[in-house]
Scaffold this motif. Structure first.
Motif, PDB file in Angstrom:
ATOM      1  N   SER A 221     -32.886 -19.983  79.446  1.00 46.61           N
ATOM      2  CA  SER A 221     -34.037 -20.729  79.937  1.00 46.61           C
ATOM      3  C   SER A 221     -34.705 -21.481  78.801  1.00 46.61           C
ATOM      4  O   SER A 221     -34.519 -21.165  77.622  1.00 46.61           O
TER       5      SER A 221
ATOM      6  N   ARG B 160     -38.622 -22.666  77.581  1.00 47.15           N
ATOM      7  CA  ARG B 160     -40.010 -22.260  77.784  1.00 47.15           C
ATOM      8  C   ARG B 160     -40.914 -23.137  76.937  1.00 47.15           C
ATOM      9  O   ARG B 160     -40.486 -23.678  75.913  1.00 47.15           O
TER      10      ARG B 160
ATOM     11  N   GLU C   6     -41.781 -21.774  82.186  1.00 39.59           N
ATOM     12  CA  GLU C   6     -40.380 -21.472  81.929  1.00 39.59           C
ATOM     13  C   GLU C   6     -39.515 -22.118  83.005  1.00 39.59           C
ATOM     14  O   GLU C   6     -39.928 -22.232  84.173  1.00 39.59           O
ATOM     15  N   ARG C   7     -38.331 -22.559  82.610  1.00 34.58           N
ATOM     16  CA  ARG C   7     -37.375 -23.102  83.584  1.00 34.58           C
ATOM     17  C   ARG C   7     -35.975 -22.662  83.177  1.00 34.58           C
ATOM     18  O   ARG C   7     -35.601 -22.765  82.011  1.00 34.58           O
TER      19      ARG C   7
ATOM     20  N   ALA D  38     -35.475 -29.793  81.090  1.00 38.74           N
ATOM     21  CA  ALA D  38     -36.184 -28.535  81.311  1.00 38.74           C
ATOM     22  C   ALA D  38     -37.367 -28.407  80.369  1.00 38.74           C
ATOM     23  O   ALA D  38     -38.450 -27.930  80.756  1.00 38.74           O
TER      24      ALA D  38
ATOM     25  N   TYR E 124     -40.182 -30.618  81.633  1.00 35.90           N
ATOM     26  CA  TYR E 124     -40.833 -29.960  82.770  1.00 35.90           C
ATOM     27  C   TYR E 124     -41.805 -28.880  82.282  1.00 35.90           C
ATOM     28  O   TYR E 124     -42.956 -28.801  82.728  1.00 35.90           O
ATOM     29  N   CYS E 125     -41.346 -28.035  81.365  1.00 33.98           N
ATOM     30  CA  CYS E 125     -42.173 -26.915  80.900  1.00 33.98           C
ATOM     31  C   CYS E 125     -43.405 -27.397  80.134  1.00 33.98           C
ATOM     32  O   CYS E 125     -44.511 -26.866  80.318  1.00 33.98           O
TER      33      CYS E 125
ATOM     34  N   THR F 109     -45.851 -28.898  82.548  1.00 31.67           N
ATOM     35  CA  THR F 109     -46.446 -27.866  83.396  1.00 31.67           C
ATOM     36  C   THR F 109     -47.494 -27.055  82.661  1.00 31.67           C
ATOM     37  O   THR F 109     -48.596 -26.832  83.174  1.00 31.67           O
TER      38      THR F 109
ATOM     39  N   HIS G 271     -44.478 -26.084  91.084  1.00 31.96           N
ATOM     40  CA  HIS G 271     -43.568 -24.945  90.998  1.00 31.96           C
ATOM     41  C   HIS G 271     -42.917 -24.683  92.354  1.00 31.96           C
ATOM     42  O   HIS G 271     -43.561 -24.760  93.382  1.00 31.96           O
TER      43      HIS G 271
ATOM     44  N   TYR H  57     -37.945 -21.210  92.867  1.00 29.29           N
ATOM     45  CA  TYR H  57     -36.778 -21.113  91.993  1.00 29.29           C
ATOM     46  C   TYR H  57     -37.072 -21.551  90.567  1.00 29.29           C
ATOM     47  O   TYR H  57     -36.323 -21.246  89.653  1.00 29.29           O
ATOM     48  N   THR H  58     -38.135 -22.329  90.379  1.00 26.49           N
ATOM     49  CA  THR H  58     -38.426 -22.832  89.034  1.00 26.49           C
ATOM     50  C   THR H  58     -39.801 -22.423  88.559  1.00 26.49           C
ATOM     51  O   THR H  58     -40.269 -22.887  87.540  1.00 26.49           O
TER      52      THR H  58
ATOM     53  N   PRO I  69     -42.703 -20.568  86.653  1.00 25.90           N
ATOM     54  CA  PRO I  69     -42.612 -19.980  85.308  1.00 25.90           C
ATOM     55  C   PRO I  69     -42.724 -18.472  85.351  1.00 25.90           C
ATOM     56  O   PRO I  69     -43.802 -17.918  85.360  1.00 25.90           O
TER      57      PRO I  69
END
Length: 773
Positions: free
Chosen positions: A44, A46, A61-62, A84, A87-88, A91, A587, A590-591, A593
């Motif tokens: 993952s 983060r 986290e993804r 990823a 995204y993190c 977010t 979120h 499935y994704t 955090p």
């Protein structure tokens, strides 16, 4: 580009409390100064956002995928990883409510995996086994395809090899490059190579600067000044002797060049540069955000833990009573996850057989690091549960009890002690001799062909038998840690304590075994699950230190502020869209955090019979003083190091995290951002809480002393890391310690006898093959 977010309040106090021990004062955030850390692990990505006191205000986290289309060929995609990360970061910034213009620095850490891109286009190049899939351009650290290449490199006995523990590991990157040379269609003429952490700083800044951490630890680079033969950093003789002239061409350009000539090499947290407009847009940050030099993920764990305030011996101070980076010498960072890395710093080089290093300049100029490791620890415990016949029954029972599998096994062991009327859980497993190198040995044998062997198995297929084998696996992890430490100490290290990180910290049984097997105090960090990503955020803080000092001394009227204001005005006038900050996807189940969910109940509220399992865990409250007097082997008392400002235990209790009613501290709420700091100061003052540290205004007339190597990094680490909890080993005459010491001798025999057994049969087979030919 400046991202202008919608107005949000800061995180709630309940969430802020989750980032620190409940019995520890939670300092208010410093206004307008924040940092982001990014951690890319095996499974993952983060990101976290911290304030200047090291309090985590946002965490996301993804998952990232890995592919094994062929045995031992394990690959990942740098494109997926970067997406990823974006995204993190988006977010955690969004959830924290922090204005991106107030984020001064960002740091990266990642696994020591090999990234391959085109030298002409900077685009990914496929690394096989499907070479047409160019998205799969990363050979993961755990990929074991390059067996022959590793042996060829080690057979050279090149001088550079003594700085990687005497031989290169199959997990390192030069064997993987050699494999590509002979298998990639067209060869490696258009390839350039990065350690993943260095690729991320390249992606963020466009810079070709490399970190000492990646080049020295995983690629065979020897810093100039170590030996006369290595003024270019790279061993030309080694590369030519193993048929890699492409890496020598153009002054080692494909590897990053030679230092102070065609290449730039940086220690942890040194400035790489600022975010490019494209990277700033994707990350939802600004082009004034400074990027710190990256480190390998385990080394970020060292950064995030070893400066913890704890009651441990051998604290080195200068004449003024201040500590410096030499304080960390003797503190072993054990960064636990799928595997465990053991990292220790020394002032002078210590050559340890089977331990990687010594590595110079990785953290600070002039200091050396050594890295031992266990190939499987978290993966070992999961494997033991998965292969046992009672695995499904355990899952059903644990689920019915609302406990994790490991919590349930710990309870079974407690009950078996009573049912079988044995002295302790250690004596319960006295005839279980578990040697667990299922995936080879990283340290100190450094033999990837090592295998597991277990003595004491029966035909019992019950959950009780599974519990005993689980205990054996925990004991193996602790005994092998002792073996690694002893080898390090034979060669000059003076290990005084073990600073743990990772979800294994929640397993009170495992932590107690580590303390009792090694005889060393074990320190549990403030951020159990987030120590590594927190360490990467510290890298961003170190890189941005000068910019922050200027910002504070000019009361926010720095050149940086002017640039951002100008960019903000241009964005407003042009009507151009802001960065990806506001468009971060919500979120999904499935994704979401999971790290955040984990931190909300358990990051610091450590119950010593609680352990995470596959990302989930059951919360068991921390012990009260009364309970500590009645503890067993699982829940033995721990020393809680007081913070600089003490607070009555009743001020904030574990129950508040489950029920925010009935206590004034739980009623803290936040309105507009302009009122946040004032409200925090008033509420924390009523609670008797004070900051652990603050940023002080720097007078322009104050002379700035010359900083010693590593001072900047250490001061930021010391300021931000916060307190740790200490598990002290039992007395050396304790029956369990004496039993564990006796079993350690058997453990060593299991280790070395395996090598002898294999040698015997290999000699016979060699004769057989000779006779057949």
């Amino acid at each position: 580009m400046v991202a202008i977010p919608h107005q949000r309040s800061h995180s709630s106090l309940a969430n802020r409390r989750s980032s620190s021990f409940f019995n520890t004062p939670v300092p208010p955030p410093q206004p307008d100064v924040y940092y982001v850390g990014v951690d890319v692990g095996t499974g993952s990505a983060r990101a976290c956002l911290i304030d200047t006191n090291g309090i985590i205000l946002g965490l996301a986290e993804r998952p990232i995928t890995r592919h094994e289309l062929k045995p031992n060929h394990i690959t990942q995609s740098s494109t997926e990883i970067w997406n990823a990360i974006c995204y993190c970061v988006n977010t955690c910034v969004r959830d924290s409510g922090v204005d991106p213009s107030e984020i001064f620095g960002i740091g990266f850490d990642a696994t020591c995996s090999l990234v391959v891109v085109s030298e002409t286009t900077d685009e990914p190049i496929g690394v096989g086994p499907d070479f047409t899939d160019h998205k799969e351009n990363i050979i993961l650290w755990m990929d074991h395809r390059a067996v022959d290449e590793t042996n060829t490199i080690n057979a050279t006995n090149d001088k550079s090899l003594k700085y990687v523990g005497g031989q290169m590991s199959i997990e390192m990157e030069l064997p993987k490059i050699k494999w590509l040379k002979h298998n990639l269609p067209g060869g490696i003429n258009d390839c350039k190579f990065y350690d993943l952490g260095d690729y991320l700083t390249h992606k963020a800044t466009g810079s070709e600067a490399r970190s000492f951490c990646s080049a020295v630890c995983k690629q065979g680079f020897v810093p100039p000044g170590v030996e006369p033969d290595f003024e270019t950093g790279w061993s030309k003789e080694l590369l030519l002797s193993v048929d890699l002239p492409e890496l020598v061409e153009n002054d080692f350009k494909r590897l990053g060049g030679s230092p102070n000539k065609t290449g730039k090499y940086l220690s942890a947290g040194d400035i790489v540069g600022k975010l490019t407009p494209e990277a700033a847009e994707q990350l939802g940050l600004t082009t004034e955000c400074i990027v710190g030099s990256a480190v390998i993920d385990a080394y970020a764990g060292w950064i995030g833990t070893v400066a913890a305030k704890a009651d441990i011996p051998n604290v080195v101070e200068d004449a003024s009573g201040n500590t410096n980076i030499e304080t960390s010498c003797g503190r072993l960072a054990a960064v636990a996850g799928t595997s465990t890395c053991h990292i220790a710093m020394t002032k002078e080089p210590c050559f340890v057989k089977g331990v990687w290093g010594p590595y110079k300049d990785v953290m600070a100029p002039g200091y050396w690091l050594a890295e031992g490791g266990q190939s499987m620890t978290g993966a070992l415990l999961a494997h033991v549960l998965a292969i046992h016949p009672a695995s499904q029954e355990l899952a059903r029972l644990a689920d019915a009890s609302n406990l994790s599998k490991f919590d349930y096994l710990n309870l079974i062991l407690e009950n078996l002690v009573s049912e079988r009327e044995v002295r302790s859980v250690v004596s319960l497993a006295k005839h279980m001799f578990f040697y667990g190198d299922f995936h080879g040995n990283r340290s100190p044998i450094a033999d990837p062909t090592m295998k597991a062997n277990i003595i004491g198995q029966s035909m019992d297929s019950s959950v009780n038998d599974l519990a005993i084998q689980y205990f054996g696996a925990c004991e193996f992890i602790a005994q092998q840690t002792r073996q690694i430490i002893e080898e390090m100490e034979k060669s000059g290290h003076n290990i005084t304590s073990i600073f743990m990180s990772g979800g294994q910290c929640r397993n009170g049984l495992l932590m107690r075994l580590l303390a009792d097997c090694t005889g060393k105090s074990v320190i549990i960090p403030r951020y159990i699950d987030a120590a590594v990503v927190f360490g990467s955020a510290i890298l961003g803080a170190v890189a941005a230190e000068s910019a922050v000092s200027e910002h504070i001394s000019t009361k926010g009227r720095s050149r940086r502020s002017s640039i951002l204001q100008s960019q903000r005005s241009q964005t407003s006038l042009s009507g151009a869209p802001s960065s990806g900050f506001n468009s971060a996807p919500a979120h999904s189940p499935y994704t979401a955090p999971t790290a955040t969910a984990s931190s909300s109940s358990n990051i610091v509220n450590l119950g010593y019979t609680s352990i995470s399992n596959s990302g989930s865990h059951h919360h068991i409250p921390a012990m009260t003083p009364m309970e500590e007097e009645q503890t067993d082997y699982f829940n033995q008392p721990v020393v809680v190091t007081p913070s600089p400002v003490t607070k009555p235990q009743s001020a904030i209790t574990d129950d508040e995290d489950d029920d925010d009613s009935g206590d004034e501290s739980a009623l803290l709420s936040f309105g507009s951002k302009s009122q946040v700091q004032e409200d925090l100061q008033q509420k924390f003052h009523k609670l008797g809480l004070k900051p652990l540290s603050t940023i002080k205004k720097v007078s322009s007339n104050t002379p700035v002393p010359t900083a010693a190597p590593g001072d900047k990094l250490w001061k930021v680490m010391e300021k931000m890391t916060g307190p740790g909890k200490v598990i002290t080993p039992s007395d050396s005459n304790d029956p369990d310690r004496k039993l564990l010491a006796a079993k350690y001798e058997i453990f060593l025999q299991q280790c070395f006898q395996q090598e002898e057994y294999r040698k015997i049969v290999d000699q016979v087979e060699a004769t057989n093959l000779k006779d057949l030919s």
